[in-house]
Design an enzyme around this catalytic site. Structure first.
Site, PDB file in Angstrom:
ATOM      1  N   THR A  61      11.431 -11.282 -12.829  1.00 24.57           N
ATOM      2  CA  THR A  61      11.224  -9.835 -12.785  1.00 24.57           C
ATOM      3  C   THR A  61      12.467  -9.029 -13.127  1.00 24.57           C
ATOM      4  O   THR A  61      12.389  -7.829 -13.366  1.00 24.57           O
ATOM      5  CB  THR A  61      10.760  -9.413 -11.380  1.00 24.57           C
ATOM      6  OG1 THR A  61      11.787  -9.736 -10.430  1.00 24.57           O
ATOM      7  CG2 THR A  61       9.475 -10.125 -11.009  1.00 24.57           C
ATOM      8  N   ARG A 113      -1.700   4.158 -11.492  1.00 18.73           N
ATOM      9  CA  ARG A 113      -1.169   5.014 -10.428  1.00 18.73           C
ATOM     10  C   ARG A 113      -2.091   6.217 -10.208  1.00 18.73           C
ATOM     11  O   ARG A 113      -2.375   6.600  -9.075  1.00 18.73           O
ATOM     12  CB  ARG A 113       0.222   5.523 -10.800  1.00 18.73           C
ATOM     13  CG  ARG A 113       1.352   4.528 -10.652  1.00 18.73           C
ATOM     14  CD  ARG A 113       2.677   5.207 -11.003  1.00 18.73           C
ATOM     15  NE  ARG A 113       3.828   4.332 -10.844  1.00 18.73           N
ATOM     16  CZ  ARG A 113       5.084   4.699 -11.059  1.00 18.73           C
ATOM     17  NH1 ARG A 113       5.339   5.952 -11.458  1.00 18.73           N
ATOM     18  NH2 ARG A 113       6.080   3.861 -10.882  1.00 18.73           N
ATOM     19  N   GLU A 129     -25.808  13.788  -8.097  1.00 18.04           N
ATOM     20  CA  GLU A 129     -27.238  14.100  -8.143  1.00 18.04           C
ATOM     21  C   GLU A 129     -27.472  15.588  -8.343  1.00 18.04           C
ATOM     22  O   GLU A 129     -28.360  16.002  -9.093  1.00 18.04           O
ATOM     23  CB  GLU A 129     -27.921  13.641  -6.844  1.00 18.04           C
ATOM     24  CG  GLU A 129     -27.860  12.131  -6.628  1.00 18.04           C
ATOM     25  CD  GLU A 129     -26.695  11.696  -5.779  1.00 18.04           C
ATOM     26  OE1 GLU A 129     -26.838  10.729  -5.020  1.00 18.04           O
ATOM     27  OE2 GLU A 129     -25.611  12.326  -5.895  1.00 18.04           O
ATOM     28  N   ALA A 132       5.401  -7.077 -12.603  1.00 15.19           N
ATOM     29  CA  ALA A 132       5.707  -7.257 -14.028  1.00 15.19           C
ATOM     30  C   ALA A 132       6.711  -8.395 -14.158  1.00 15.19           C
ATOM     31  O   ALA A 132       7.708  -8.445 -13.434  1.00 15.19           O
ATOM     32  CB  ALA A 132       6.276  -5.974 -14.622  1.00 15.19           C
TER      33      ALA A 132
END
Length: 375
Positions: free
Chosen positions: A165, A188, A56, A158
């Site tokens: 994995t 990250r 603001e 992943a």
């Protein structure tokens, strides 16, 4: 409550501005503000960093005398308390704005409706709820900490198409391609902290830091001086396996080493702090850790760890979001799995998630799942 089409456009601009602070505002929320006079944008700004002017204030500086009689669109209720900076509600009153539209109320106990009440007492019209869902998502870490005292936990995994994995021998570099790995660096960088285990650190000699050279060009352009904040790294090291020669300690940024004792290992660098776990069950210890992180003003935790620790967090109901990268590979049933959970005998026992977002990075997919209800 009705809003004009222009109101949506101006608030969306305020949200876009707020996102520019995603990498730097922690522990504060990312906030954007747009000031409009007779449908003309006269001021705009976003909060960059804790201790620096709020959104603001930045927008009012740009607007100058044109703020008088204008409408301020802000992504979070203007603050009403003196902190490192004066109350934004007071600044809006002093500038003579006639209306304030906030995407959502601030759950911070120091604000929590007080900012809006201050504005209304000064004769300024207020409205709340415009693009509230987007505002919630943007600051989900800060909001959860304010409401529960706990950080928002994001578990990254992943895997291959068949949910593996690593190979049976543990080889995992690299499951995904370069673009997906660059996206991990972005995630990250947004996090307040990265949580892992000493086993993961030792297996990969992992640094668990944000690597500038791997970030997408669009992110680098926003920070040409390479001053992107490094998240705090938190390592579960119950058996004191960490040593000072690891790559983890080559980046001089805060590290919390979590173990069963209060004493930090003597050979670790000065920027390491010890967090001791009480003699509780494994699940209770994890809850205790999250409480400690919340008290240290950590909004969001990005988890990169193996299947055992990932499963422990899920079992403890501490994971708010799953980020799953899927690579177009097959490793077979002898390869390592994604997440260790207790033996389930019925499908109804399986934790349930809701798909929030899908992205593609070259041949890899990124799926984001959330709990059915955000805290």
């Amino acid at each position: 409550m009705t809003f004009r089409q222009q109101d949506y456009q101006f608030m969306q601009l305020a949200l876009d501005l707020a996102k520019q602070g995603e990498f730097t505002t922690s522990p504060n929320p990312a906030v954007g503000c747009v000031i409009v006079n007779k449908d003309e944008i006269v001021g705009q700004g976003f909060h960059v960093k804790a201790g620096e002017p709020h959104a603001e204030v930045m927008a009012l500086r740009m607007a100058g005398h044109k703020a008088k009689g204008a409408t301020a669109y802000v992504t979070l209720e203007p603050c009403a308390h003196f902190g490192r900076t004066p109350p934004c509600a007071m600044g809006l009153i002093g500038a003579g704005v006639s209306r304030v539209i906030a995407a959502m109320q601030d759950p911070n106990p120091q604000v929590a409706g007080k900012g809006l009440a201050m504005l209304e007492k000064a004769g300024i019209a207020t409205q709340v709820g415009l693009l509230a869902e987007s505002a919630e998502w943007l600051n989900r870490g800060f909001l959860k900490r304010m409401r529960t005292g706990l950080p928002y936990v994001r578990l990254k995994m992943a895997m291959t198409i068949d949910g593996r994995t690593a190979t049976a021998t543990g080889e995992s570099k690299w499951i995904t391609g370069q673009q997906a790995r660059a996206d991990v660096q972005v995630e990250r960088a947004k996090a307040s902290a990265i949580l892992s285990t000493s086993q993961t650190v030792l297996m990969d000699n992992a640094q668990l830091n944000v690597r500038w050279q791997q970030l997408p060009e669009g992110v680098k352009q926003g920070y040409p001086d390479k001053t992107l904040r490094q998240p705090i790294r938190i390592i579960m090291d119950r058996h004191h396996q960490l040593s000072a020669d690891l790559a983890l300690f080559q980046t001089n940024s805060p590290i919390y080493v979590v173990s069963q004792t209060e004493k930090k290992s003597q050979n670790l660098p000065h920027f390491c702090q010890a967090i001791s776990l009480p003699a509780l069950s494994g699940t209770q210890q994890l809850v205790y850790l999250m409480e400690q992180l919340g008290q240290r003003q950590i909004n969001s935790v990005w988890v990169e760890a193996g299947a055992t620790f990932a499963g422990a967090l899920v079992e403890a109901d501490l994971v708010d979001e799953l980020i799953v990268y899927i690579a177009p590979k097959l490793l077979g049933d002898q390869a390592r799995g994604l997440c260790h959970l207790p033996h389930l005998t019925q499908l109804a026992q399986a934790p349930q998630w809701r798909l929030q977002e899908v992205k593609q990075f070259d041949q890899d997919l990124k799926l984001i799942y959330v709990k059915d209800k955000l805290c």
